[in-house]
Write an enzyme that holds these catalytic residues in place. Structure first.
Site, PDB file in Angstrom:
ATOM      1  N   SER A 201      20.472  -1.704  34.582  1.00 60.70           N
ATOM      2  CA  SER A 201      20.239  -1.580  36.019  1.00 60.70           C
ATOM      3  C   SER A 201      20.459  -2.901  36.738  1.00 60.70           C
ATOM      4  CB  SER A 201      18.806  -1.123  36.256  1.00 60.70           C
ATOM      5  OG  SER A 201      17.926  -2.170  35.876  1.00 60.70           O
ATOM      6  N   GLY A 202      20.579  -3.970  35.955  1.00 63.49           N
ATOM      7  CA  GLY A 202      20.625  -5.283  36.590  1.00 63.49           C
ATOM      8  C   GLY A 202      19.241  -5.900  36.690  1.00 63.49           C
ATOM      9  N   GLY A 203      18.219  -5.166  36.222  1.00 60.23           N
ATOM     10  CA  GLY A 203      16.847  -5.682  36.239  1.00 60.23           C
ATOM     11  C   GLY A 203      16.450  -6.248  34.881  1.00 60.23           C
ATOM     12  N   ILE A 204      15.221  -6.796  34.861  1.00 55.76           N
ATOM     13  CA  ILE A 204      14.721  -7.476  33.666  1.00 55.76           C
ATOM     14  C   ILE A 204      14.590  -6.544  32.457  1.00 55.76           C
ATOM     15  CG2 ILE A 204      12.582  -8.378  32.682  1.00 55.76           C
ATOM     16  CD1 ILE A 204      13.656 -10.549  34.063  1.00 55.76           C
ATOM     17  N   ASP A 205      14.090  -5.329  32.693  1.00 52.97           N
ATOM     18  CA  ASP A 205      13.720  -4.491  31.556  1.00 52.97           C
ATOM     19  C   ASP A 205      14.930  -4.061  30.726  1.00 52.97           C
ATOM     20  OD1 ASP A 205      11.021  -4.676  32.222  1.00 52.97           O
ATOM     21  OD2 ASP A 205      11.203  -3.046  33.663  1.00 52.97           O
TER      22      ASP A 205
ATOM     23  N   GLU B 213       0.840  -1.200   0.000  1.00 52.61           N
ATOM     24  CA  GLU B 213       0.000   0.000   0.000  1.00 52.61           C
ATOM     25  C   GLU B 213       0.881   1.258   0.000  1.00 52.61           C
ATOM     26  OE1 GLU B 213      -2.723  -0.179   3.270  1.00 52.61           O
ATOM     27  OE2 GLU B 213      -3.990   1.413   2.455  1.00 52.61           O
TER      28      GLU B 213
ATOM     29  N   CYS C 120      -5.894  -3.161   1.798  1.00 50.25           N
ATOM     30  CA  CYS C 120      -5.832  -3.380   3.236  1.00 50.25           C
ATOM     31  C   CYS C 120      -7.153  -3.370   3.989  1.00 50.25           C
ATOM     32  CB  CYS C 120      -4.841  -2.427   3.869  1.00 50.25           C
ATOM     33  SG  CYS C 120      -4.436  -2.939   5.534  1.00 50.25           S
TER      34      CYS C 120
ATOM     35  N   PRO D 265      21.526   2.182  29.606  1.00 55.63           N
ATOM     36  CA  PRO D 265      21.844   2.082  31.024  1.00 55.63           C
ATOM     37  C   PRO D 265      21.321   0.735  31.544  1.00 55.63           C
ATOM     38  CG  PRO D 265      20.586   4.082  30.510  1.00 55.63           C
ATOM     39  CD  PRO D 265      20.487   3.178  29.339  1.00 55.63           C
TER      40      PRO D 265
ATOM     41  N   LYS E 152      -8.892   3.482  -2.935  1.00 51.98           N
ATOM     42  CA  LYS E 152      -9.342   2.628  -1.829  1.00 51.98           C
ATOM     43  C   LYS E 152     -10.767   3.010  -1.447  1.00 51.98           C
ATOM     44  CE  LYS E 152      -7.519   1.101   2.649  1.00 51.98           C
ATOM     45  NZ  LYS E 152      -6.341   1.110   3.521  1.00 51.98           N
TER      46      LYS E 152
HETATM   47  C1  LIG Z   1      -6.137  -6.987   2.787  1.00 55.27           C
HETATM   48  O1  LIG Z   1      -5.405  -7.552   3.849  1.00 55.27           O
HETATM   49  C2  LIG Z   1      -5.677  -6.998   5.101  1.00 55.27           C
HETATM   50  C3  LIG Z   1      -4.782  -7.676   6.085  1.00 55.27           C
HETATM   51  O2  LIG Z   1      -3.622  -6.954   6.172  1.00 55.27           O
HETATM   52  C4  LIG Z   1      -7.087  -7.165   5.477  1.00 55.27           C
HETATM   53  O3  LIG Z   1      -7.387  -6.593   6.696  1.00 55.27           O
HETATM   54  C5  LIG Z   1      -7.935  -6.530   4.416  1.00 55.27           C
HETATM   55  O4  LIG Z   1      -9.272  -6.765   4.721  1.00 55.27           O
HETATM   56  C6  LIG Z   1      -7.583  -7.084   3.039  1.00 55.27           C
HETATM   57  N1  LIG Z   1      -8.332  -6.381   2.056  1.00 55.27           N
HETATM   58  C7  LIG Z   1      -9.307  -6.950   1.414  1.00 55.27           C
HETATM   59  C8  LIG Z   1     -10.017  -6.075   0.487  1.00 55.27           C
HETATM   60  O5  LIG Z   1      -9.626  -8.102   1.560  1.00 55.27           O
END
Ligand SMILES: *[C@@H]1O[C@H](CO)[C@@H](O)[C@H](O)[C@H]1NC(C)=O
Ligand SMILES: *[C@@H]1O[C@H](CO)[C@@H](O)[C@H](O)[C@H]1NC(C)=O
Ligand SMILES: *[C@@H]1O[C@H](CO)[C@@H](O)[C@H](O)[C@H]1NC(C)=O
Length: 714
Positions: free
Chosen positions: A358-362, A44, A174, A356, A113
């Site tokens: 820290s010694g912690g998980i994050d 896209e 999409c 930095p 679209k």
């Molecule tokens: C295209 O793919 C997307 C997933 O990324 C989806 O959500 C979308 O509905 C699809 N478009 C169509 C027209 O099917």
């Protein structure tokens, strides 16, 4: 058999990088052609990059996009294949998110679209107008130089389908796939056999299966070939587009590109048999629906997708179906943020990263992700990835030789630092940080910041005569917090200072500064359990939208997968900020300080953001989940919910300055793009919702008393 060879791709586009984007688009077309494909689909808005955001309001972006398209049209090496390419279009002064379908240097049609993505991270309605008129077609007036090239003034624009000599194809973009009434349904009933779906979909933990299920569904019932294309990588923002270009036939996957990769161009090619689609659509009931659907306008194309392939080295039989490839969530954390960091590093032209420890998980998780990035880079080098080799030579200042191991690379581009306080820091955290840095090879420094702390606190004492003390030394709550904050904020200042100077200290050729990485997780951010402008303030944060629970799982996974037994030490330690002095009977602990567990925080976060629940709604929901015989009482649940909202609301202001973080989690409170809310709230405990919770608790307790009394009577 009616064999056609089709290609889709994942491209590592970068917003507004018109030159680089064009190069990658052309490369994908050349690769598709070389593989014998007669149709190539791309992501896209691939020409300007998907994530241009408000730049889509600038006319220049539309003009530049035409420049790029013109370059594709006039490049003879790209002729002989049908190309579906994404770009933004101005039409009658409206902006559209569109596709151009082109063949042999001529535009066949433009397809805007129909429905726009407009929730969560998406804001397409802010830039574009949805076409919103299924099957409507009108004429688009081409820019003058394109008119001269095309030999006519107009091309069709609208919701069209294309009829080639041998089949019929149509584009979806999409969001349309995600809408309940997707265009592909009517198109399929109308005889469209090949669908293209060009997407700008970003990574979200544990979400790939949803996407695959949606697309599979699109052709399983209806039959058809589905080409899904996506962007790949960081295109200049918090999102990581996670590739996974795919080809489906009647719901079966016949091709899938990687979800996380340092490749700039990945092309997926499959040979499919259109007779299978036709056979799939045999049912008379389908026929009854098909004759009832409205007619799509067809663009006639004098071209055949099924080529006589006898003189080509392409397969003469259909590509076999294969199972979808998924990663474990732990792997997603190891790979997604690592790829994002690599794009960020090479595109920002910084000299490396500073963390930095820290010694912690994050901070350990952040460091492990950088190490994971180095692993990916080294394996890309071993695969001969030219772009990665070029980038490594520049960033890590290698001349001829290049690093052989992740540790070697880490040592050149990764800097860690432990910033302790004599009385607050334990030997264990200091050693853990050191041991981790030894294992991954980072350039490590270990400092104490008491000097800064003392001189900063002295400034107040000199000015006012007041001597603040920690609570364990008899000080007030306010002083206790203020003294912790000074340490935390000093660390941020020192981190930036070191990040600017360390390359010079090491006499690295070219010098340069490091990017400071943040390490606060999504739960802390949601609860506001952090000091504003401490080390949570950094340039970027790879783990800012990952939960503590997931980070721990990731560390556990990495300790075996990356052969890093040292990570076990981090898992076993109690999470602590180490900002208060340790005494014989007191060690600071996060979950005690926060008055809630990380597990609970994840749940609150999900109910707040994903399920859209306010305090009262969340209370009712949790009554179902956590309440019941032998579990939590309504009063206990009410207390937890109120406490969460109290802290969330008084700390929301901290989220407004949260360091830009890799987006991974659907309950992220990222205030910048994803979770738009005010940051000054009415006091929680007096709020309307809290009163309703209290009333409900009262009523439930009264009912319980009556029931107990009734039992007693029997
Ligand atoms: C295209 O793919 C997307 C997933 O990324 C989806 O959500 C979308 O509905 C699809 N478009 C169509 C027209 O099917
Ligand atoms: C760090 O490494 C040293 C030497 O291998 C070891 O003795 C020590 O126990 C380790 N410390 C921690 C906290 O992992
Ligand atoms: C900081 O001040 C404390 C208390 O005044 C003192 O004990 C400590 O030695 C000082 N540290 C430094 C590094 O100056």
């Amino acid at each position: 058999m009616a064999l056609v060879t089709l290609a889709t791709c994942a491209l590592n586009q970068w917003s507004l990088d018109f030159e680089g984007n064009l190069r990658r688009i052309k490369e994908s077309i050349v690769k598709a052609k070389a593989a014998g494909a007669t149709l190539r689909v791309g992501p896209e808005l691939e020409i300007p990059g998907y994530g241009c955001l408000d730049h889509f309001l600038e006319n220049e972006v539309y003009e530049n996009s035409w420049d790029s398209l013109y370059s594709i049209l006039t490049d003879a090496s790209l002729h002989g294949i049908m190309i579906d390419v994404g770009l933004p279009l101005l039409h009658r002064n409206c902006r559209y998110n569109a596709r151009a379908i082109i063949l042999n240097g001529k535009i066949l049609c433009l397809r805007p679209k129909l429905y726009l993505a407009n929730d969560g991270n998406f804001r397409e309605m802010r830039f574009f107008t949805p076409w919103n008129r299924p099957r409507h077609v009108e004429q688009y007036y081409l820019p003058p130089r394109i008119q001269r090239h095309q030999g006519c003034r107009q091309v069709p624009i609208g919701d069209v389908v294309l009829s080639t000599i041998d089949t019929c194809l149509a584009a979806e973009t999409c969001e349309e796939l995600f809408t309940p009434n997707s265009p592909h349904i009517n198109m399929g009933l109308n005889g469209v056999e090949i669908f293209t779906n060009s997407s700008g979909s970003h990574h979200s933990l544990r979400k790939l299966d949803e996407r695959i299920a949606l697309i599979q569904e699109a052709t399983r019932k209806n039959g058809g070939v589905y080409l899904y294309s996506n962007q790949l990588g960081c295109d200049g923002d918090r999102l990581y587009y996670d590739g996974c270009a795919m080809i489906f036939v009647n719901g079966d996957i016949v091709g899938q590109s990687s979800q996380f990769s340092l490749n700039e161009v990945e092309v997926v090619v499959a040979t499919v048999d259109l007779e299978k689609v036709r056979a799939h659509r045999f049912a008379p009931s389908r026929g009854l629906q098909a004759v009832a659907v409205p007619e799509y306008q067809r663009i006639e194309v004098d071209y055949s997708l099924s080529q006589d392939n006898l003189d080509l080295d392409t397969p003469q039989s259909p590509t076999a179906p294969r199972p979808a490839r998924y990663h474990l969530p732990e792997e997603e954390i190891a790979l997604g943020p690592a790829c994002w960091l690599w794009d960020y590093l090479r595109r920002s032209k910084a000299a490396g990263f500073f963390v930095p420890l820290s010694g912690g998980i994050d901070s350990c998780a952040t460091a492990t992700i950088v190490y994971s990035m180095c692993r990916l880079v080294i394996s890309a080098i071993k695969e001969g990835n030219e772009q990665v080799i070029k980038d490594v030579k520049r960033i890590a200042a290698y001349t001829s030789e290049i690093p052989e191991t992740p540790e070697e690379l880490c040592n050149q581009i990764f800097y860690t630092c432990y910033m302790g306080m004599e009385k607050q820091s334990s030997k264990e955290t200091r050693d853990r940080a050191k041991n981790l840095s030894d294992r991954i090879g980072s350039y490590h420094t270990d400092v104490n910041i008491d000097d800064v702390f003392n001189s900063t606190t002295n400034i107040l004492t000199q000015a006012t005569g007041f001597q603040p003390k920690f609570k364990v030394h008899g000080g007030s709550q306010t002083s206790n917090l203020a003294l912790q904050n000074i340490q935390a904020r000093s660390r941020m200042v020192i981190a930036y200072y070191f990040a600017q100077e360390l390359c010079e200290v090491r006499k690295r050729p070219g010098g340069g500064s490091l990017l400071v990485l943040g390490s606060s997780n999504v739960d802390e951010c949601l609860r506001g359990y952090l000091t504003k402008y401490d080390c949570s303030s950094a340039d970027i944060n790879p783990i800012g939208s990952i939960s503590k629970v997931d980070l721990k799982r990731f560390i556990g996974w990495a300790s075996t997968e990356f052969e890093m037994p040292i990570l076990g030490e981090f898992l076993d330690a109690t999470p602590t900020a180490e900002l208060e002095p340790i005494t014989a009977d007191y060690v600071q602990s996060d979950e005690v300080d926060m008055q809630m567990s990380y597990q609970e925080l994840s749940r609150f976060g999900t109910l707040r953001k994903v399920d859209h629940l306010g305090p009262y709604g969340m209370f009712l929901r949790l009554l179902e989940e956590w309440g019941g015989v032998g579990k939590l009482s309504p009063r206990e649940i009410a207390h937890k919910v109120k406490l969460f909202f109290h802290f969330y609301q008084i700390n929301r202001h901290k989220q407004t300055v949260a360091t830009p973080a890799y987006h991974a989690e659907s309950y992220s409170p990222d205030d910048h793009r994803f979770d738009l809310r005010p940051f000054l709230y009415p006091p929680g405990f007096e709020s309307w919702s809290f009163k309703k919770i209290d009333e409900r608790v009262e009523a439930l307790e009264q009912r319980q008393k009556r029931q107990d009394a009734a039992k007693g009577l029997k």
